[in-house]
Enzyme design. Structure first.
Site, short mmCIF file in Angstrom:
data_model
loop_
_atom_site.label_atom_id
_atom_site.label_comp_id
_atom_site.label_asym_id
_atom_site.label_seq_id
_atom_site.Cartn_x
_atom_site.Cartn_y
_atom_site.Cartn_z
N HIS A 1 10.69 20.54 74.76
CA HIS A 1 10.82 19.30 75.53
C HIS A 1 9.46 18.62 75.63
O HIS A 1 9.34 17.42 75.38
CB HIS A 1 11.38 19.59 76.93
N ASP B 1 -0.55 -9.30 58.89
CA ASP B 1 0.06 -7.97 58.88
C ASP B 1 -1.02 -6.97 59.29
O ASP B 1 -2.12 -7.37 59.65
CB ASP B 1 0.61 -7.63 57.48
N TRP C 1 4.20 23.96 75.91
CA TRP C 1 3.75 23.00 74.89
C TRP C 1 2.28 23.16 74.59
O TRP C 1 1.81 22.70 73.55
CB TRP C 1 4.06 21.57 75.34
N SER D 1 -0.46 11.55 60.94
CA SER D 1 0.19 10.26 61.11
C SER D 1 -0.51 9.43 62.18
O SER D 1 -0.80 8.25 61.99
CB SER D 1 1.66 10.48 61.49
N SER D 2 -0.83 10.07 63.32
CA SER D 2 -1.51 9.34 64.41
C SER D 2 -2.87 8.84 63.96
O SER D 2 -3.26 7.72 64.28
CB SER D 2 -1.74 10.23 65.61
N HIS E 1 -6.95 16.46 77.35
CA HIS E 1 -7.12 15.50 78.43
C HIS E 1 -7.24 14.07 77.93
O HIS E 1 -6.53 13.20 78.43
CB HIS E 1 -8.22 15.86 79.41
N GLU F 1 -5.84 13.03 75.44
CA GLU F 1 -4.46 12.76 75.05
C GLU F 1 -3.67 12.14 76.21
O GLU F 1 -2.87 11.23 76.01
CB GLU F 1 -3.80 14.06 74.58
N TYR G 1 -4.79 10.22 78.42
CA TYR G 1 -5.15 8.80 78.51
C TYR G 1 -4.67 8.03 77.30
O TYR G 1 -4.40 6.83 77.40
CB TYR G 1 -6.66 8.68 78.74
N SER H 1 -0.58 -5.04 81.83
CA SER H 1 -1.53 -6.14 81.99
C SER H 1 -1.07 -7.40 81.27
O SER H 1 -1.61 -8.48 81.50
CB SER H 1 -2.91 -5.75 81.44
N HIS I 1 -10.50 20.83 84.06
CA HIS I 1 -9.72 20.87 85.31
C HIS I 1 -8.30 21.38 85.06
O HIS I 1 -7.57 21.62 86.02
CB HIS I 1 -9.72 19.50 86.02
N HIS I 2 -7.94 21.54 83.79
CA HIS I 2 -6.65 22.17 83.50
C HIS I 2 -6.75 23.69 83.55
O HIS I 2 -5.75 24.36 83.38
CB HIS I 2 -6.18 21.76 82.11
N THR J 1 -9.74 3.84 87.44
CA THR J 1 -8.28 3.70 87.49
C THR J 1 -7.88 2.88 88.70
O THR J 1 -7.01 2.00 88.62
CB THR J 1 -7.62 5.08 87.54
N LYS K 1 -8.31 -0.75 88.20
CA LYS K 1 -7.20 -1.37 87.47
C LYS K 1 -6.04 -1.69 88.41
O LYS K 1 -5.49 -2.79 88.38
CB LYS K 1 -6.73 -0.43 86.36
N ARG L 1 6.62 26.98 87.49
CA ARG L 1 7.25 26.25 86.40
C ARG L 1 7.62 27.21 85.27
O ARG L 1 7.21 28.36 85.26
CB ARG L 1 6.30 25.16 85.89
#
Lengths: 68, 185, 526
Positions: C78, C107, C143, C170-171, C254, C256, C258, C269, C303-304, C329, C332, C451
């Protein structure tokens, strides 16, 4: 460090530092931005940003050292 | 310079940058090991040096439970006594026995693990079979000592601790290379 | 004029093929954008079915529907499917459609590479989903594919690793394309500081992607060689260190986070100024804050891992750095609010999703600051509190922005207005059921429910039941979205070129739907 005689691409060190500082905070006046955009080159901003990040990391480490 | 050329210049720069970052991922490995070495973290394979004049805290008892496991190699591995009671600061020796049940020579490496985690900070090992790899001939039996002391600095609410070793098989070359295959686990 | 010339070569024979071959061989940014969006929607439903199976199992305590091994595979897949299959391709789809139109380019810079970066995705998805049928099943270690579990698992793990490699490639190709397009293909007069916010956020996101995606590729390559070729990067017994994987992984992971939220900031925006009929408040601050978030995101990864074992100096460093990232943040959020201040607002569906985004993303941001505090994090690590936190930023953050953007640009893409009533229903149902699902998970987490576990103690039963009901409501609401989109494609009121009264960016000067080849002559920017 000031070459005010030649206006176009070069920004002063102070101007880069100010731009980077405000960028980290995330706030910038439109007028300042316009002058940044006209007088700073991308390379200056990137190098300034990296130095800024390094300084930020070091200041955090110093704070951590003080409190532990 | 037309746009196509300008585009391929950017493309080339970004591809080079991508390759550099891919390499950076691998460069993190020695960098990480260096940091661990400098900060003294993760120091599993070196003997501690005894600070002179350790005070023995005779008023306190700590029970040290001994545990032994093997992972993917046909060895029988156990401590000769399942636990010892020690005073903090007192130099203690325990003995582990390992037996090679197979008909081939096997290299093994023991990796220690402590419970509670905090023990790692307060356990000083002067001698341990885990500091080097162990080579056992077919059917060989070996008794191996561990000499340690627990520093009196261990928090007083901890009365029972566990020292556990797990033997892993090493490849036959001298570089510490180990192949645990999924099917062995 | 060079751009026009270049473009004419790329599409020398303009009678493009029809049917399947049109899509397989298309190098048109609009076609590829459409394919990205449909791909991500299919993956969104796939990951959603997994989520609903998880929630169905958690409806009551005890094991009812799936066995624990399969449950773990579901939680793992998931996460991977939603991140790499749904959210990221959706944003790339938006970039493909919108970036060329917003900067006045004909293009993308590398049209063929664009086709390639899309068509890498379906095989990767098949590989990822195919791992369910491999001996031993799909990866089941979460994951984040931490060793030692990921070193021990069966063949499904190798398939997942390859899928991550392909999706990463690809990314990276997509990002290189987007960066080059934005840097080189802007219409004359479109200076960097005149670019729409969405383009800015994607420029910075694309840089982040080329910065960290290769690092992830390196990490999973090391995992692959550890599994199959006897290396010992993460193998404690061979002198490696599993904690090192966590460091390398989160150095990617991390930023990722963002990568998945900055384009959402960009979409919001665009929407807020349109429906508040005011220019974006503090445009320059927004640009600077985005850059700041991107840089700071690279120095907060640990921090993870507060509970993985770290000196207290390290914990404090990452705690302070993490809390400080809330400042840009917050800037914003302040700017969006100030944009709405005294605007003549109307509340069409895109605006509803944008406001829902601001409201709920801020909530998720705050629970993030809570998690940043080391002692609290040690308490809530791996509990449902963390689940609630990141679903608030990824579902009501990234996903709501995607919905908002879809409703905002659907009239432009299809030439028809979507059904406003049903769109509003979709928003309110999503809003209600989302909160029903995830708000209670804060309580579950604080009460200690871990979890990734298929069963739980009886005292968690009520909240889990509420959460499961919410999840099914949320999942079914998304079928309404599918219906609205299909209805909009098939017909509806004609959309005008500008569509929205307050829309100011360049794509609204094109007719709706835009011609297959737009801006072959660069527009003039005031």
């Amino acid at each position: 460090m000031k070459d005010d005689n030649k206006q176009p691409p070069k920004g002063t060190l102070l101007q880069i530092a100010k731009a980077v500082f405000w960028a980290f905070f995330g706030v910038r006046k439109q007028s300042d931005l316009d002058s940044d955009a006209s007088s700073l080159t991308p390379a200056q901003v990137i190098i300034g940003g990296l130095i800024g990040a390094a300084l930020f990391v070091m200041s955090l480490i110093i704070v951590v050292k003080i409190v532990t | 310079m037309n746009v196509t050329e300008a585009n391929s210049v950017v493309l080339r720069k970004l591809l080079i940058f991508t390759v550099i970052m891919f390499g950076f991922g691998f460069a993190l490995v020695p960098f990480y090991e260096k940091i661990c070495e400098v900060t003294g973290l993760n120091n599993l394979l070196q003997a501690d040096t005894l600070v002179e004049n350790t005070q023995v805290d005779t008023a306190r008892w700590v029970t040290v439970e001994l545990d032994a496991n093997t992972r993917g190699l046909p060895w029988q591995f156990k401590p000769l006594q399942s636990s010892v009671r020690v005073h903090p600061g007192e130099l203690t020796q325990v003995v582990y026995e390992v037996r090679n049940n197979s008909d081939r020579e096997i290299n093994g490496q023991a990796i220690p693990s402590y419970s509670p985690q905090l023990l790692g900070k307060h356990l000083k090992k002067l001698e341990c079979f885990c500091f080097s790899k162990q080579v056992l001939k077919p059917r060989e039996v070996r008794q191996m000592p561990v000499q340690f002391l627990i520093e009196p600095g261990l928090p007083t609410d901890i009365n029972t601790v566990t020292i556990s070793y797990t033997f892993f098989e090493l490849g036959n070359d001298n570089t510490a290379s180990l192949d645990i295959n999924a099917d062995q686990l | 004029m060079a751009a026009v010339h270049d473009h004419d070569i790329a599409h020398a024979h303009d009678h493009h093929p029809t049917g399947l071959m049109r899509w397989l061989t298309s190098t048109n940014h609009k076609d590829i954008g459409t394919m990205y969006l449909w791909f991500s929607f299919i993956m969104f439903l796939t990951g959603g079915v997994m989520a609903l199976t998880i929630r169905a199992e958690l409806f009551q305590p005890g094991i009812q529907i799936v066995n624990p091994e399969f449950f773990n595979q579901l939680t793992t897949l998931h996460g991977l499917v939603m991140i790499f299959g749904a959210i990221m391709p959706a944003f790339v789809g938006f970039a493909n459609w919108q970036v060329p139109m917003m900067i006045g380019a004909p293009d993308m810079a590398f049209a063929r590479m664009n086709n390639w970066s899309f068509w890498l995705l379906p095989p990767a998805a098949l590989l990822l989903l195919g791992s369910f049928f491999a001996p031993g099943g799909a990866p089941a270690g979460g994951w984040t594919i931490y060793p030692p579990l990921s070193v021990q698992m069966g063949m499904g793990m190798d398939m997942t690793i390859f899928a991550i490699h392909i999706m990463g490639a690809s990314s990276i190709m997509g990002s290189i394309n987007i960066i080059t397009t934005i840097l080189n293909m802007r219409a004359p007069g479109m200076t960097l500081m005149k670019m729409p916010m969405f383009v800015w956020t994607w420029l910075i996101t694309a840089y982040l992607l080329v910065l960290v995606m290769p690092v992830l590729a390196g990490a999973v390559t090391m995992l692959l060689t550890d599994r199959n070729f006897g290396t010992n990067f993460f193998n404690a017994a061979g002198g490696g260190d599993p904690v090192m994987f966590q460091h390398i992984f989160w150095f990617f992971g991390h930023p990722e986070v963002y990568i998945m939220i900055l384009p959402a900031f960009g979409i919001v925006s665009e929407i807020i100024p349109t429906f508040a009929r005011k220019p974006l408040f503090g445009y320059s601050s927004m640009v600077y804050a985005t850059a700041s978030i991107a840089i700071l995101s690279c120095i907060v990864w640990a921090h993870h891992m507060f509970t993985a074992g770290m000196p207290v100096t390290g914990q404090l460093f990452f705690m302070y750095a993490t809390m400080l990232i809330a400042v840009p943040t917050g800037v914003k959020v302040f700017n969006w609010t100030a944009t709405m201040w005294r605007g003549s607002m109307t509340f069409e569906t895109p605006m509803l999703f944008a406001i829902g985004f601001i409201f709920l993303f801020t909530l998720g941001g705050f629970s993030g600051v809570v998690c940043a505090i080391v002692p609290i994090d040690i308490q809530v690590q791996d509990t449902y509190y963390v689940i609630a936190h990141f679903h608030y930023v990824l579902v009501s953050g990234a996903l709501f922005a995607i919905f908002g953007g879809a409703y905002y640009w659907l009239p432009k893409w299809t030439g028809h207005m979507y059904d406003e009533t049903l769109g509003k229903w979709h928003f309110w149902l999503s809003m209600f059921f989302f909160n029903l699902t995830f708000f209670v998970q804060h309580f579950l987490g604080l009460a200690g429910m871990p979890r990734r576990i298929p069963d739980y103690a009886l005292q968690f039963a009520d909240f889990n039941m509420i959460s499961s009901i919410g999840a099914f409501g949320f999942g079914l609401s998304q079928l309404l979205f599918l219906y609205v989109v299909l209805k909009c494609i098939r017909g509806g009121a004609k959309a005008t070129a500008q569509t929205w009264e307050g829309a100011k960016t360049l794509e609204w000067t094109l007719p709706s739907p835009p011609p297959y080849h737009s801006f072959e002559t660069p527009p003039v920017i005031r």
